[in-house]
Design a protein around this motif. Structure first.
Motif, PDB file in Angstrom:
ATOM      1  N   UNK A  41      -3.316   0.221  -3.236  1.00  0.00           N
ATOM      2  CA  UNK A  41      -2.966  -0.530  -2.382  1.00  0.00           C
ATOM      3  C   UNK A  41      -2.793  -2.081  -4.049  1.00  0.00           C
ATOM      4  N   UNK A  42      -1.268  -2.775  -3.440  1.00  0.00           N
ATOM      5  CA  UNK A  42      -2.076  -3.910  -5.292  1.00  0.00           C
ATOM      6  C   UNK A  42      -1.727  -5.060  -4.397  1.00  0.00           C
ATOM      7  N   UNK A  43      -2.270  -5.962  -5.164  1.00  0.00           N
ATOM      8  CA  UNK A  43      -2.544  -7.682  -4.309  1.00  0.00           C
ATOM      9  C   UNK A  43      -0.668  -8.355  -4.848  1.00  0.00           C
ATOM     10  N   UNK A  90       3.327  10.340 -12.423  1.00  0.00           N
ATOM     11  CA  UNK A  90       2.133  10.286 -12.213  1.00  0.00           C
ATOM     12  C   UNK A  90       1.389   9.642 -13.514  1.00  0.00           C
ATOM     13  N   UNK A  91       1.882   8.367 -13.359  1.00  0.00           N
ATOM     14  CA  UNK A  91       1.770   7.141 -14.309  1.00  0.00           C
ATOM     15  C   UNK A  91       0.829   6.718 -13.313  1.00  0.00           C
ATOM     16  N   UNK A  92       0.002   5.106 -13.654  1.00  0.00           N
ATOM     17  CA  UNK A  92      -1.268   4.733 -12.842  1.00  0.00           C
ATOM     18  C   UNK A  92      -0.079   3.836 -12.052  1.00  0.00           C
ATOM     19  N   UNK A  93      -1.152   3.775 -10.775  1.00  0.00           N
ATOM     20  CA  UNK A  93       0.086   3.140  -9.496  1.00  0.00           C
ATOM     21  C   UNK A  93      -0.186   2.016  -9.722  1.00  0.00           C
ATOM     22  N   UNK A  94      -1.700   1.682  -9.504  1.00  0.00           N
ATOM     23  CA  UNK A  94      -1.697  -0.211  -8.830  1.00  0.00           C
ATOM     24  C   UNK A  94      -2.668  -0.006 -11.118  1.00  0.00           C
ATOM     25  N   UNK A  95      -2.973  -1.511 -11.369  1.00  0.00           N
ATOM     26  CA  UNK A  95      -3.620  -2.097 -12.770  1.00  0.00           C
ATOM     27  C   UNK A  95      -3.309  -2.668 -12.649  1.00  0.00           C
ATOM     28  N   UNK A 146      10.281  -4.743  -4.000  1.00  0.00           N
ATOM     29  CA  UNK A 146      10.321  -3.987  -6.035  1.00  0.00           C
ATOM     30  C   UNK A 146       9.165  -3.462  -5.976  1.00  0.00           C
ATOM     31  N   UNK A 147       7.557  -3.872  -5.914  1.00  0.00           N
ATOM     32  CA  UNK A 147       6.471  -3.705  -6.101  1.00  0.00           C
ATOM     33  C   UNK A 147       6.563  -2.566  -5.539  1.00  0.00           C
ATOM     34  N   UNK A 148       6.590  -1.983  -4.287  1.00  0.00           N
ATOM     35  CA  UNK A 148       6.587  -0.987  -3.082  1.00  0.00           C
ATOM     36  C   UNK A 148       7.561   0.147  -3.974  1.00  0.00           C
ATOM     37  N   UNK A 149       8.872   0.046  -4.732  1.00  0.00           N
ATOM     38  CA  UNK A 149       9.417   1.170  -5.175  1.00  0.00           C
ATOM     39  C   UNK A 149       9.007   1.479  -6.833  1.00  0.00           C
ATOM     40  N   UNK A 150       8.585   0.295  -7.217  1.00  0.00           N
ATOM     41  CA  UNK A 150       7.530   0.366  -8.192  1.00  0.00           C
ATOM     42  C   UNK A 150       6.666   1.838  -8.117  1.00  0.00           C
ATOM     43  N   UNK A 151       5.236   1.472  -7.441  1.00  0.00           N
ATOM     44  CA  UNK A 151       4.120   2.192  -6.756  1.00  0.00           C
ATOM     45  C   UNK A 151       4.657   3.126  -6.315  1.00  0.00           C
ATOM     46  N   UNK A 152       5.663   4.109  -5.409  1.00  0.00           N
ATOM     47  CA  UNK A 152       6.706   5.126  -5.447  1.00  0.00           C
ATOM     48  C   UNK A 152       6.890   5.504  -6.377  1.00  0.00           C
ATOM     49  N   UNK A 153       7.521   5.253  -7.933  1.00  0.00           N
ATOM     50  CA  UNK A 153       8.113   5.699  -8.706  1.00  0.00           C
ATOM     51  C   UNK A 153       6.918   6.585  -9.820  1.00  0.00           C
ATOM     52  N   UNK A 154       6.245   5.740  -9.798  1.00  0.00           N
ATOM     53  CA  UNK A 154       5.423   6.047 -10.898  1.00  0.00           C
ATOM     54  C   UNK A 154       4.274   6.846  -9.968  1.00  0.00           C
ATOM     55  N   UNK A 155       4.007   6.434  -9.166  1.00  0.00           N
ATOM     56  CA  UNK A 155       3.205   8.113  -8.152  1.00  0.00           C
ATOM     57  C   UNK A 155       3.457   9.966  -8.072  1.00  0.00           C
ATOM     58  N   UNK A 163       1.067  -1.123   0.154  1.00  0.00           N
ATOM     59  CA  UNK A 163      -0.028   0.021  -0.300  1.00  0.00           C
ATOM     60  C   UNK A 163       0.593   1.334  -0.017  1.00  0.00           C
ATOM     61  N   UNK A 164       0.293   2.684  -0.576  1.00  0.00           N
ATOM     62  CA  UNK A 164       1.057   2.809  -0.098  1.00  0.00           C
ATOM     63  C   UNK A 164      -0.307   4.627  -0.408  1.00  0.00           C
ATOM     64  N   UNK A 165       0.184   5.747   0.508  1.00  0.00           N
ATOM     65  CA  UNK A 165      -1.012   6.456   0.829  1.00  0.00           C
ATOM     66  C   UNK A 165      -0.800   8.006   1.082  1.00  0.00           C
ATOM     67  N   UNK A 166      -1.077   8.842   0.608  1.00  0.00           N
ATOM     68  CA  UNK A 166      -0.620  10.327   0.520  1.00  0.00           C
ATOM     69  C   UNK A 166      -1.701  10.895   1.737  1.00  0.00           C
ATOM     70  N   UNK A 167      -1.743  12.192   1.954  1.00  0.00           N
ATOM     71  CA  UNK A 167      -2.502  13.184   2.217  1.00  0.00           C
ATOM     72  C   UNK A 167      -3.811  13.081   1.261  1.00  0.00           C
TER      73      UNK A 167
END
Length: 420
Positions: free
Chosen positions: A384-386, A414-419, A402-411, A375-379
């Motif tokens: 969340x990725x399963x 401006x890329x889609x974070x989950x999908x 690695x998936x956590x790092x990829x989610x941070x990169x995408x966020x 999971x990644x959260x901001x204000x």
């Protein structure tokens, strides 16, 4: 002229498995960066006859022979003598090298008497190029005979690596008027076979530059290599191929020559002035480690909590125990709560929470081993990725981080974070 190399590692301790043959790996990496093919690697013990056989075979199929080991002062260090004999070279005492060895003992090993057999290391093939050893006593050397270049390097890994960098690379670069340049294209989100399928036609039709895939844990690296008379010419050859790779693969290309996913994320966090905090369960702090391995991590990483037990999740992150009881510790809801708890507790802009069942065994619930929620959260937002991974603990932990790092990169880009 196209060069092919064979690496001969000398040492009975290698055959017995007492030490790992890291020298061959280091030499292979250095040669690949120079565009020199390595088709064979051989390991041979400290035996003259078997080493002669290995050298004679190498002479028949390579025009560069690189040996590691067997350059020391003891009776079983026979590489120089054997190679010199195989190529009809005499061994001659090099007085400059002898003086260097004596000075090494005087300055770096005070109190240790140098024995006469150490001067055997100064006996080198006639007419050779001497490779200075900046971190040890055994010099390396190189010579050419009937179109074959022979390079001898010391066995201790630290000495071998230093000599590769300071002596071997410059020597080999002089063998060709062309220069070899390359880019490493880093990919996360597709496996090696899927990447190869998308790029097969492109790779098969390339001659200069070339494009080759390399699999890593959960990642793929493409090495784009060009040979030209100058760096600028090589870049011109590589640019359209690099553009085509980016166009074909899209946003799963996370960087070029960045080194790692965590390096990419660190640069993005610094560029955006964004801070990060983590809460990890199944990954056991691996994400925090990968980030804090980077110098200057304190500029963006506020801290990480390893909340492995239910009690630590409730006590340190403030998660309602009823939520864990109702949804299970390995769930989307708990992963999001972990991310929020780390972010608010440490005052960071981004929070990451990772919870999973690394396996190989289950915990008696319906959760399958290898299940991970990241999971990644901001204000303003939460994601969340399963993940459904193989129940291999090491791989599951590595992939979770690695998936956590990829989610941070995408966020951050401006890329889609989950999908998908």
């Amino acid at each position: 002229m196209n060069y092919t190399a064979e690496i001969i590692a000398v040492g009975t301790e290698l055959l017995l498995g007492n030490i790992a043959n890291t020298d061959a790996q280091d030499v292979s990496i250095a040669l690949s960066e120079l565009g020199i093919n390595v088709f064979f690697q051989t390991v041979v013990g400290d035996n003259v006859e078997r080493l002669k056989q290995a050298v004679n075979i190498a002479k028949s199929r390579a025009n560069i022979i690189i040996t590691t080991g067997g350059l020391g002062p003891t009776f079983d260090d026979l590489t120089k003598q054997t190679l010199a004999e195989a190529f009809g070279k005499k061994l001659i005492l090099n007085k400059d090298v002898a003086n260097t060895i004596m000075a090494y003992f005087e300055k770096r090993l005070p109190g240790i008497k140098m024995t006469n057999n150490n001067l055997r290391q100064a006996e080198l093939p006639e007419g050779c190029v001497v490779f200075d050893n900046g971190v040890g006593t055994a010099p390396g050397c190189a010579f050419e005979s009937d179109g074959t270049h022979v390079l001898m390097l010391p066995g201790p890994p630290r000495e071998c690596r230093e000599m590769l960098k300071t002596c071997v690379t410059p020597y080999l670069k002089k063998l060709s008027e062309s220069e070899i340049h390359s880019h490493n294209i880093h990919i996360f989100g597709l496996g090696e076979s899927a990447v190869e399928e998308k790029l097969r036609d492109l790779m098969e039709n390339l001659q200069n530059p070339t494009l080759a895939p390399y699999a890593k844990t959960g990642e793929v690296m493409l090495r784009l290599t060009a040979k030209a008379r100058s760096a600028s010419e090589a870049e011109k050859l590589m640019k359209p191929v690099l553009d085509k790779v980016r166009e074909t693969l899209g946003d799963i290309v996370y960087g070029v020559d960045t080194g790692s996913l965590e390096n990419t994320v660190a640069s993005l966090l610094i560029d955006h002035g964004t801070s990060l905090a983590t809460a990890e369960s199944c990954t056991g702090g691996l994400l925090s480690k990968r980030l804090t391995d980077i110098p200057g991590a304190s500029n963006f990483f506020f801290g990480g909590l390893v909340t492995y037990s239910v009690a630590s999740k409730t006590t340190l992150l403030g998660i309602d125990p009823l939520l864990i009881k109702e949804k299970h510790a390995v769930s989307r809801e708990v992963a999001l709560a972990m991310a929020d708890g780390a972010r608010s507790g440490l005052g960071a802009d981004i929070g990451v929470g990772i919870t999973g069942l690394a396996g190989p065994d289950g915990d008696g619930s319906d959760v399958e081993p290898g299940t991970v929620f990241v999971a990644l959260t901001t204000n303003e937002a939460s994601f969340c990725r399963r993940l459904s991974l193989s129940p291999d603990r090491d791989r599951t932990r590595a992939m979770g981080a690695s998936h956590a790092l990829d989610m941070i990169r995408r966020h951050l880009t401006g890329l889609r974070v989950v999908g998908e």
